[in-house]
Design a protein around this motif. Structure first.
Motif, mmCIF file in Angstrom:
data_model
loop_
_atom_site.group_PDB
_atom_site.id
_atom_site.type_symbol
_atom_site.label_atom_id
_atom_site.label_comp_id
_atom_site.label_asym_id
_atom_site.label_seq_id
_atom_site.Cartn_x
_atom_site.Cartn_y
_atom_site.Cartn_z
ATOM 1 N N PRO A 90 0.789 -1.129 0.056
ATOM 2 C CA PRO A 90 -0.019 0.001 0.039
ATOM 3 C C PRO A 90 0.856 1.178 -0.025
ATOM 4 O O PRO A 90 1.921 1.334 0.531
ATOM 5 N N VAL A 91 0.303 2.256 -0.693
ATOM 6 C CA VAL A 91 0.976 3.502 -0.494
ATOM 7 C C VAL A 91 0.087 4.733 -0.361
ATOM 8 O O VAL A 91 -1.157 4.198 0.012
ATOM 9 N N GLY A 110 -0.208 9.719 6.128
ATOM 10 C CA GLY A 110 -1.236 8.566 6.370
ATOM 11 C C GLY A 110 -2.462 8.921 7.376
ATOM 12 O O GLY A 110 -3.422 8.122 7.577
ATOM 13 N N SER A 111 -2.245 10.033 7.926
ATOM 14 C CA SER A 111 -3.544 10.458 8.757
ATOM 15 C C SER A 111 -4.654 10.867 8.040
ATOM 16 O O SER A 111 -4.295 11.694 7.052
ATOM 17 N N TRP A 149 -4.905 6.133 6.469
ATOM 18 C CA TRP A 149 -5.419 5.559 5.221
ATOM 19 C C TRP A 149 -4.211 5.299 4.503
ATOM 20 O O TRP A 149 -3.097 5.578 4.560
ATOM 21 N N GLN A 150 -4.561 4.496 3.365
ATOM 22 C CA GLN A 150 -3.430 3.855 2.688
ATOM 23 C C GLN A 150 -4.207 3.335 1.199
ATOM 24 O O GLN A 150 -5.506 3.381 1.283
ATOM 25 N N VAL A 151 -3.709 3.301 0.168
ATOM 26 C CA VAL A 151 -4.138 2.923 -1.202
ATOM 27 C C VAL A 151 -3.268 1.961 -1.666
ATOM 28 O O VAL A 151 -2.180 1.788 -1.624
ATOM 29 N N PHE A 152 -4.265 0.858 -2.060
ATOM 30 C CA PHE A 152 -3.293 -0.178 -2.939
ATOM 31 C C PHE A 152 -4.081 -0.592 -4.246
ATOM 32 O O PHE A 152 -5.301 -0.416 -4.413
ATOM 33 N N SER A 153 -3.764 -1.329 -5.274
ATOM 34 C CA SER A 153 -4.264 -1.689 -6.439
ATOM 35 C C SER A 153 -4.370 -3.243 -6.620
ATOM 36 O O SER A 153 -3.311 -3.691 -6.311
ATOM 37 N N PHE A 154 -5.409 -3.788 -7.429
ATOM 38 C CA PHE A 154 -5.467 -4.985 -7.718
ATOM 39 C C PHE A 154 -6.388 -5.186 -8.992
ATOM 40 O O PHE A 154 -7.386 -4.624 -9.149
ATOM 41 N N TRP A 206 -9.099 1.736 -1.137
ATOM 42 C CA TRP A 206 -8.630 2.761 0.123
ATOM 43 C C TRP A 206 -9.022 1.700 1.297
ATOM 44 O O TRP A 206 -10.069 1.210 1.428
ATOM 45 N N LEU A 207 -7.815 1.530 2.047
ATOM 46 C CA LEU A 207 -7.824 0.780 3.239
ATOM 47 C C LEU A 207 -7.809 1.977 4.373
ATOM 48 O O LEU A 207 -6.627 2.587 4.329
ATOM 49 N N VAL A 208 -8.791 1.747 5.287
ATOM 50 C CA VAL A 208 -8.547 3.050 6.052
ATOM 51 C C VAL A 208 -8.904 2.269 7.515
ATOM 52 O O VAL A 208 -9.429 1.267 7.737
#
Length: 123
Positions: free
Chosen positions: A15-16, A44-45, A66-71, A77-79
């Motif tokens: 995640p980024v 990240g806040s 929070w973080q973002v990843f792709s698939f 959005w991972l919170v």
């Protein structure tokens, strides 16, 4: 009575926090009458405040990380919500959410939530 199951796993990138998502945002939330405003920080806040006007029963704010990843060409959005205030009653919470998000331009984004889409414009 044991049986063997096969579970497929797929490796994804870590995640980024894309700089395009960092900043101050405002907009609307689903069919709710009112506004949302918030900030996604590079560290990240995050903090979002929801104001549904005088005729609504609940106004609240949330903060956390929070973080973002792709698939498969989809961004997620991972919170982790760690603080919440509802109608001036506040407290620590530990809620995790995973939802899709789309950056439609450099100043417009959509975060899908069970309560409706956050339709946001970067300030």
């Amino acid at each position: 009575g044991d049986s063997t199951i096969t579970v497929p796993f797929t490796k994804i990138a870590a995640p980024v926090r894309p700089t395009a998502w960092s900043g101050n945002w405002s907009g609307t939330w689903g069919d709710n009458v009112g506004t949302v405003a918030g900030t996604l920080q590079d560290n990240g806040s995050f903090m979002f405040s929801f104001d549904f006007g005088n005729d609504q029963t609940i106004d609240f704010s949330q903060a956390g990380f929070w973080q973002v990843f792709s698939f498969s060409n989809t961004y997620y959005w991972l919170v982790n919500i760690t603080y919440q205030e509802i109608d001036s009653v506040s407290g620590d919470v530990d809620y995790y959410g995973l939802t899709t998000l789309t950056l439609t331009s450099d100043r417009h984004g959509i975060i899908e939530t069970p309560g409706g889409n956050l339709d946001l414009t970067k300030q």
